[in-house]
Design an enzyme around this catalytic site. Sequence first.
Site, PDB file in Angstrom:
ATOM      1  CB  SER A   1      -1.152   0.131   1.126  1.00  0.00           C
ATOM      2  OG  SER A   1      -1.555  -0.672   1.185  1.00  0.00           O
TER       3      SER A   1
HETATM    4  N1  SAM Z   1      -0.191  -4.834   4.227  1.00  0.00           N
HETATM    5  C1  SAM Z   1       0.538  -5.315   2.851  1.00  0.00           C
HETATM    6  C2  SAM Z   1       1.921  -4.338   2.780  1.00  0.00           C
HETATM    7  O1  SAM Z   1       2.022  -3.766   3.512  1.00  0.00           O
HETATM    8  O2  SAM Z   1       2.912  -4.928   2.260  1.00  0.00           O
HETATM    9  C3  SAM Z   1      -0.637  -5.085   1.648  1.00  0.00           C
HETATM   10  C4  SAM Z   1      -1.420  -5.518   1.724  1.00  0.00           C
HETATM   11  S1  SAM Z   1      -2.154  -5.888  -0.284  1.00  0.00           S
HETATM   12  C5  SAM Z   1      -2.839  -4.104  -0.345  1.00  0.00           C
HETATM   13  C6  SAM Z   1      -3.788  -6.205   0.598  1.00  0.00           C
HETATM   14  C7  SAM Z   1      -3.043  -8.587   0.678  1.00  0.00           C
HETATM   15  O3  SAM Z   1      -4.586  -8.794   1.124  1.00  0.00           O
HETATM   16  C8  SAM Z   1      -2.891  -9.200  -0.312  1.00  0.00           C
HETATM   17  O4  SAM Z   1      -1.409 -10.018  -0.313  1.00  0.00           O
HETATM   18  C9  SAM Z   1      -3.623 -10.578  -0.414  1.00  0.00           C
HETATM   19  O5  SAM Z   1      -3.379 -11.561  -0.818  1.00  0.00           O
HETATM   20  C10 SAM Z   1      -4.122 -10.122   0.741  1.00  0.00           C
HETATM   21  N2  SAM Z   1      -5.558 -11.518   1.200  1.00  0.00           N
HETATM   22  C11 SAM Z   1      -6.562 -10.935   0.123  1.00  0.00           C
HETATM   23  N3  SAM Z   1      -7.624 -11.777   0.814  1.00  0.00           N
HETATM   24  C12 SAM Z   1      -7.271 -12.176   2.221  1.00  0.00           C
HETATM   25  C13 SAM Z   1      -7.837 -12.969   3.088  1.00  0.00           C
HETATM   26  N4  SAM Z   1      -9.020 -13.413   3.308  1.00  0.00           N
HETATM   27  N5  SAM Z   1      -6.702 -13.633   4.412  1.00  0.00           N
HETATM   28  C14 SAM Z   1      -6.315 -13.140   3.804  1.00  0.00           C
HETATM   29  N6  SAM Z   1      -4.954 -12.443   2.989  1.00  0.00           N
HETATM   30  C15 SAM Z   1      -5.667 -11.916   2.048  1.00  0.00           C
END
Ligand code: SAM
Length: 219
Positions: free
Chosen positions: A66
Amino acid sequence: MSKRMSDFSIARRRMVDRQLRGRGITDPRVIEAMLKVPRHKFVEEAFASQAYSDYPLPIGERQTISQPFIVAAMSEALQLQGNEKVLEVGTGSGYQAAVLALLADQVFSLERISSLARRARLVLNQNGFSKVNIRVTDGTYGWDDEAPFDGIVVTAGAPEIPETYLQQLAIGGRLVIPVGDRNSQILKRVTRLPAGDYRTESLLDCRFVPLVGDKGWEG
Ligand code: SAM
């Protein structure tokens, strides 16, 4: 300090001054954490020179790290003092988890894509953030064994607030979660009050990749 390292720390300081302080982030602990965590280590080498820019970056698997401002805003919204137990849903690159590791006592993070979790684990360990606990699973169920949490931050956009997160919040705990459709969301903060009540606030407009899972969007 090598020239490259000092370039990164100058870029990081500029990011904090312009993108965070300049847009109203005031919590000194959040500012300090964002000054400390080497964001360029959490992106692929090809993107390192853009790590402190004012936008999200790709991290593979169609996911993103993000924008720095949104990481700071979500961290600030959790109102952490340092003694809390916190859950992040969506480990991604591990960057937000590293920031949380400097703001809270215990950090748990859930990621559904194992290759991302593996890489995040490596980068966190290499940079002194080995206290972050990561599990690969559908994070829409939260982390029941470790609940209750003083803070839960969801870093993917949800169609609605999964009941599990509300149940896994401690009394007085805060849930920070983007809620909306697949393209745009509103960042909400839900505080668990005594006697089973919850207070919900709308904080800002945002745009996240979808929270994919049983209690989120279909993949
Ligand atoms: N917090 C992260 C960082 O600092 O890099 C960025 C996160 S990215 C915007 C969103 C993440 O949420 C992705 O890696 C995606 O695979 C994960 N995600 C989506 N749905 C999910 C779920 N049900 N459980 C766990 N992770 C999930």
